[in-house]
Scaffold this motif. Structure first.
Motif, PDB file in Angstrom:
ATOM      1  N   ASN A  48       0.657  -1.166   0.027  1.00  0.00           N
ATOM      2  CA  ASN A  48       0.067   0.055   0.109  1.00  0.00           C
ATOM      3  C   ASN A  48       0.851   1.370  -0.073  1.00  0.00           C
ATOM      4  O   ASN A  48       0.259   2.445   0.090  1.00  0.00           O
ATOM      5  N   VAL A  49       2.294   1.177  -0.133  1.00  0.00           N
ATOM      6  CA  VAL A  49       3.184   2.494  -0.447  1.00  0.00           C
ATOM      7  C   VAL A  49       2.407   2.872  -1.613  1.00  0.00           C
ATOM      8  O   VAL A  49       2.393   2.213  -2.790  1.00  0.00           O
ATOM      9  N   GLN A  50       2.319   4.203  -1.736  1.00  0.00           N
ATOM     10  CA  GLN A  50       1.793   4.969  -2.865  1.00  0.00           C
ATOM     11  C   GLN A  50       3.417   4.938  -3.969  1.00  0.00           C
ATOM     12  O   GLN A  50       4.460   4.949  -3.639  1.00  0.00           O
ATOM     13  N   ILE A  51       2.931   4.676  -5.168  1.00  0.00           N
ATOM     14  CA  ILE A  51       3.795   4.541  -6.445  1.00  0.00           C
ATOM     15  C   ILE A  51       3.890   5.690  -7.166  1.00  0.00           C
ATOM     16  O   ILE A  51       2.762   6.374  -7.461  1.00  0.00           O
ATOM     17  N   PRO A  52       4.790   6.143  -7.893  1.00  0.00           N
ATOM     18  CA  PRO A  52       5.978   5.826  -7.656  1.00  0.00           C
ATOM     19  C   PRO A  52       6.870   5.900  -6.610  1.00  0.00           C
ATOM     20  O   PRO A  52       6.511   6.944  -5.848  1.00  0.00           O
ATOM     21  N   THR A  53       7.690   5.174  -6.181  1.00  0.00           N
ATOM     22  CA  THR A  53       8.341   5.236  -5.311  1.00  0.00           C
ATOM     23  C   THR A  53       9.755   4.539  -5.192  1.00  0.00           C
ATOM     24  O   THR A  53      10.361   3.753  -5.982  1.00  0.00           O
ATOM     25  N   GLN A  54      10.826   5.136  -4.244  1.00  0.00           N
ATOM     26  CA  GLN A  54      12.112   4.265  -4.372  1.00  0.00           C
ATOM     27  C   GLN A  54      12.626   4.059  -2.638  1.00  0.00           C
ATOM     28  O   GLN A  54      12.163   4.668  -1.895  1.00  0.00           O
ATOM     29  N   ARG A  55      13.146   2.811  -2.546  1.00  0.00           N
ATOM     30  CA  ARG A  55      13.667   2.532  -1.084  1.00  0.00           C
ATOM     31  C   ARG A  55      15.156   1.994  -1.274  1.00  0.00           C
ATOM     32  O   ARG A  55      15.423   1.239  -2.412  1.00  0.00           O
ATOM     33  N   ALA A  56      15.926   2.466  -0.580  1.00  0.00           N
ATOM     34  CA  ALA A  56      17.296   2.259  -0.825  1.00  0.00           C
ATOM     35  C   ALA A  56      18.060   1.751   0.367  1.00  0.00           C
ATOM     36  O   ALA A  56      17.530   1.709   1.362  1.00  0.00           O
ATOM     37  N   PHE A  57      18.851   0.742   0.239  1.00  0.00           N
ATOM     38  CA  PHE A  57      19.793   0.270   1.473  1.00  0.00           C
ATOM     39  C   PHE A  57      21.109  -0.023   0.957  1.00  0.00           C
ATOM     40  O   PHE A  57      21.449   0.012  -0.429  1.00  0.00           O
ATOM     41  N   ARG A  58      22.048  -0.465   1.901  1.00  0.00           N
ATOM     42  CA  ARG A  58      23.471  -0.696   1.312  1.00  0.00           C
ATOM     43  C   ARG A  58      23.745  -2.119   1.471  1.00  0.00           C
ATOM     44  O   ARG A  58      23.231  -2.872   2.260  1.00  0.00           O
ATOM     45  N   LEU A  59      24.662  -2.773   0.294  1.00  0.00           N
ATOM     46  CA  LEU A  59      24.961  -3.825   0.279  1.00  0.00           C
ATOM     47  C   LEU A  59      26.107  -4.285   1.478  1.00  0.00           C
ATOM     48  O   LEU A  59      26.866  -3.030   1.666  1.00  0.00           O
ATOM     49  N   PRO A  60      26.561  -5.130   1.658  1.00  0.00           N
ATOM     50  CA  PRO A  60      27.328  -5.676   2.855  1.00  0.00           C
ATOM     51  C   PRO A  60      28.662  -5.243   2.161  1.00  0.00           C
ATOM     52  O   PRO A  60      29.053  -5.218   1.143  1.00  0.00           O
ATOM     53  N   PRO A  61      29.689  -4.820   3.186  1.00  0.00           N
ATOM     54  CA  PRO A  61      31.336  -4.484   2.701  1.00  0.00           C
ATOM     55  C   PRO A  61      31.732  -5.741   2.091  1.00  0.00           C
ATOM     56  O   PRO A  61      31.361  -6.902   2.147  1.00  0.00           O
ATOM     57  N   PRO A  62      32.922  -5.413   1.322  1.00  0.00           N
ATOM     58  CA  PRO A  62      33.603  -6.684   0.738  1.00  0.00           C
ATOM     59  C   PRO A  62      33.957  -7.564   1.620  1.00  0.00           C
ATOM     60  O   PRO A  62      34.643  -7.312   2.645  1.00  0.00           O
ATOM     61  N   ARG A  63      33.838  -8.724   1.042  1.00  0.00           N
ATOM     62  CA  ARG A  63      34.298 -10.170   1.786  1.00  0.00           C
ATOM     63  C   ARG A  63      34.982 -11.066   0.823  1.00  0.00           C
ATOM     64  O   ARG A  63      34.179 -11.366  -0.132  1.00  0.00           O
ATOM     65  N   PRO A  64      36.145 -11.466   0.965  1.00  0.00           N
ATOM     66  CA  PRO A  64      36.706 -12.282  -0.082  1.00  0.00           C
ATOM     67  C   PRO A  64      35.831 -13.688  -0.138  1.00  0.00           C
ATOM     68  O   PRO A  64      35.329 -14.096   1.005  1.00  0.00           O
TER      69      PRO A  64
END
Ligand code: AMP
Length: 538
Positions: free
Chosen positions: A413-429
C-alpha cells in the motif's frame, strides 16, 4: 486531408473475455465488432487443419479439440512453472503446461511450445486488427489493464504480450483504478469508492479516494486465484458426483465429456442469475458397452448458492482486510462499484448490499468499465495534467534473509512511484553478492513469489542499492558507486523457485544445527554469509 487523430485503445485483457474501448470526441465507447460489442473470448487454438484460431471460433471448437485450445492464460502468465500455484492448478487445464526456457510456465499448442505472452499476444493482435478495421485507421498505442494484485513478473509479461502484438504499450493500469476512472472522470466527485472486481479468474478489491480527476488508491488487495472458474469448478464437481452416484460412471477420464460439462456448468451458472431453476442436459455424454448414456441434472439457484457460498465469503475477508488497511469503516464508503462478469450473480450482489448496507452502483457496466477506463486513461495521456492516478503497491517486495525469512524493502500500500534504498554488505573475500527478490505477504519466502536474483559485481560491495517502483508498479533496481552514475541491475533467474526455496530452507536448518553446536564466538560462513550478516539481524 489532415491526418487522422491517433486512436489509443484501452484493453481489458480478461481471463475469460477481452474487451476493447477507445475515445472519440471525448466519448469512450467499446469497439464494436460485426457481432455487437468487441468482447472477445480470451481463447487461442490451432484447428485440426493447422489454422490459428482466436476468440469465438477458438472457443466454439473447444469441446472437440480441448488439447489444442488455450484458455485462462491470464492465470498462468508471468508465473514460474514450478511455483506452487501452477503445480496446484495444472490439472484443471485440458491442454499441456510445460516449463519454458527461463523456468516460466509455457503451453503446448499443436506440438509446439508457446510462451504465455505469445498466447496473449494472439488475442491482442486480433483485437488490434478488428479495431483497425472497424475504426478505419492504423492503431499503435494501447493501455492494457492488469489485476492490481499482479506481481512484477506478471506485469512485465503482459507488457511483453502487448509488444509482441505490435502495440506501443503506453501504460499498464490496475483494473480497479481503470474502473474507478470510468465511473468518476469529469464528474467532480469527492468521495471514497470501493471497487469489488470478481472476474473469471481473479478477485480484486481496492478503495480509492476521488478528488475530482485525482484518483488515489488508499488500499488494495485480492486473490489471483479466485473467480468465476472456481464457481464453475464447484458446479462441475457437484455434477460429476451426482452422475457418479446415479450411474457409477467416472467422467473425469473423458476430456471431451469434461469439456462439455465445463461449458454447460458455466452456462447453467449464468442462466441461474436470471432463473431459479435449470436442468443441465448433455445427451450422449459417454457410452457404456456401446450404448449412449445421457446426463440430466437439475440445478437450482439455491443449490449453486450453497456450492459457492464460501467463495463469496472469502471475497469479503479480502474486503474486510482492505478496509482495515485503509483505516476505514464500511459506512465511510460512499459508492461500491461492481466489476467483472461474476458480479452479475444475485448472491454476490445481495451479499454486497447486505455487507455495506446500501445497494452497489449499477451504472457502470461490469464487462466494459475497465476497458472504458483504460481508454480514458490512454486518451488523457495525450493531454497534460488531465488525470492524476496515485496507485499503490498491492504486495510487499523484499529479499530473502537468514533462515528463509522475507525482509520487506517496499511495503504494501505504499504509494507509487517510490524508491527504497539500502546498502550492500562490505567487501568480503569469496562471498557472492547476490540477493533473491520475492514479492508477497508472508514473512517466509517459501510462501511468496520469486521474482528473480540480483547478481552484483564484486565492486558493488558496500554500495547503495535502490529499489525503484515506477507508476506501472514495475521494479527497477539500480546501484550507485559502480562506474559513473546509477547502474541498473537486472533480475535474473538463478534457479527454479522451489530449488531456491529448498536451498534457503536447508541453509536455515544447517544454521540452526550449527548454532546448537557452536560456541557463540564462532559464526557460520558460506554462500549466504555476507548477505545474512548485512540483513539477517545477526
Ligand atoms: P470477466 O473476467 O469479467 O469477463 O468475467 C467472466 C466471468 O463472469 C466468467 O466466469 C463468467 O462465467 C461470469 N459471468 C458472466 N456473466 C455472468 C452472469 N450473468 N452470472 C454469473 N456469472 C457470469
Amino acid at each position: 486531408m489532415p491526418p487522422d487523430k491517433p486512436i489509443l485503445l484501452g484493453i481489458d485483457l480478461g481471463t475469460t473475455n477481452t474487451c476493447v474501448a477507445y475515445v472519440r470526441n471525448k466519448i469512450a465507447r467499446v469497439v464494436p465488432s460485426d457481432k455487437g460489442s468487441l468482447i472477445l473470448p480470451s481463447v487461442v487454438a490451432v484447428s485440426e487443419k493447422g489454422d490459428l484460431l482466436v476468440g469465438n471460433v477458438a472457443k466454439d471448437q473447444m469441446v472437440v479439440n480441448p488439447r489444442n485450445t488455450i484458455y485462462g492464460a491470464k492465470r498462468l502468465i508471468g508465473r514460474q512453472y514450478h511455483s506452487k500455484v501452477v503445480q496446484d492448478i495444472k490439472h484443471y487445464f485440458s491442454y499441456e503446461i510445460v516449463e519454458g526456457p527461463k523456468g516460466e510456465s509455457a503451453v503446448v499448442l499443436a506440438g509446439k511450445v508457446y510462451s504465455l505472452p505469445q498466447i496473449s499476444a494472439f488475442v491482442l493482435q486480433h483485437c488490434k486488427r478488428v479495431a483497425e478495421a472497424t475504426l478505419g485507421q492504423e492503431i499503435h498505442d494501447a493501455v492494457i489493464s492488469v489485476p492490481a494484485y499482479y506481481n512484477d513478473n506478471q506485469r512485465n509479461a503482459v507488457k511483453e504480450a502487448g509488444r509482441l502484438a505490435g502495440f506501443n504499450v503506453k501504460r499498464i493500469v490496475n483494473e480497479p483504478t481503470a474502473a474507478a476512472l470510468a465511473y468518476g472522470l469529469n464528474r467532480g466527485f469527492d468521495h471514497k469508492v470501493l471497487v469489488y472486481d470478481l472476474g473469471g479468474g481473479t478477485f480484486d478489491v481496492s478503495v480509492l479516494q476521488l478528488h475530482g480527476n485525482v484518483m488515489e488508491v488508499l488500499a488494495t488487495g485480492g486473490d489471483t486465484f479466485l473467480g468465476g472458474v472456481d464457481f464453475d469448478n464447484r458446479i462441475i464437481d457437484y455434477v460429476l458426483e451426482e452422475f457418479r452416484n446415479e450411474t457409477k460412471i467416472d467422467l473425469t477420464q473423458s476430456p471431451i465429456a469434461m469439456q462439455r460439462i465445463k461449458n454447460a456448468a458455466e452456462a447453467a451458472k449464468i442462466d441461474l442469475s436470471l432463473l431459479s431453476n435449470v436442468v443441465m442436459e448433455l445427451p450422449y455424454i459417454i457410452d457404456r458397452r456401446g450404448k449412449p448414456v445421457d446426463l440430466r441434472i437439475p440445478l437450482s439457484r439455491e443449490r449453486i448458492n450453497t456450492l459457492v457460498m464460501d467463495l463469496v465469503e472469502k471475497t469479503f475477508e479480502h474486503v474486510e482486510r482492505v478496509l482495515e488497511e485503509a483505516n476505514l469503516s464500511r459506512a465511510e464508503i460512499q459508492e461500491v462499484l461492481l466489476v467483472g462478469g461474476q458480479t452479475r450473480m444475485p448472491l454476490v450482489q445481495g451479499r454486497t448490499h447486505h455487507y455495506f448496507g446500501k445497494p452497489p452502483r449499477k451504472g457502470v457496466h461490469p464487462d466494459e468499465s475497465v476497458a472504458i477506463g483504460a481508454a480514458l486513461l490512454a486518451e488523457s495521456m495525450l493531454e497534460i495534467d488531465s488525470v492524476t492516478l496515485v496507485d499503490a503497491l498491492s504486495m510487499p517486495i523484499g529479499i530473502a534473509v537468514t533462515g528463509g525469512r522475507f525482509r520487506k524493502i517496499i511495503d504494501k500500500n505504499v504509494q507509487i512511484p517510490t524508491q527504497r534504498a539500502f546498502r550492500l554488505p562490505p567487501p568480503r573475500p569469496g562471498a557472492q553478492l547476490e540477493l533473491d527478490v520475492f514479492q508477497g505477504e508472508s514473512d517466509k519466502i517459501v510462501d511468496n513469489e520469486y521474482l528473480g536474483t540480483l547478481k552484483f559485481p564484486a565492486e558493488a560491495a558496500g554500495q547503495r542499492v535502490a529499489f525503484n517502483l515506477d507508476e506501472e508498479c514495475l521494479l527497477r533496481v539500480t546501484i550507485e558507486g559502480v562506474g559513473s552514475g546509477p547502474r541498473e541491475v537486472m533480475l535474473a533467474t538463478r534457479d527454479t523457485p522451489d530449488a531456491l526455496k529448498l536451498a534457503w530452507q536447508e541453509e536455515a536448518e544447517r544454521r540452526r544445527l550449527l548454532e546448537e553446536r557452536t560456541p557463540p564466538a564462532e559464526k557460520p560462513r558460506g554462500l549466504f554469509a555476507s548477505i545474512r550478516k548485512a540483513f539477517g539481524g545477526e
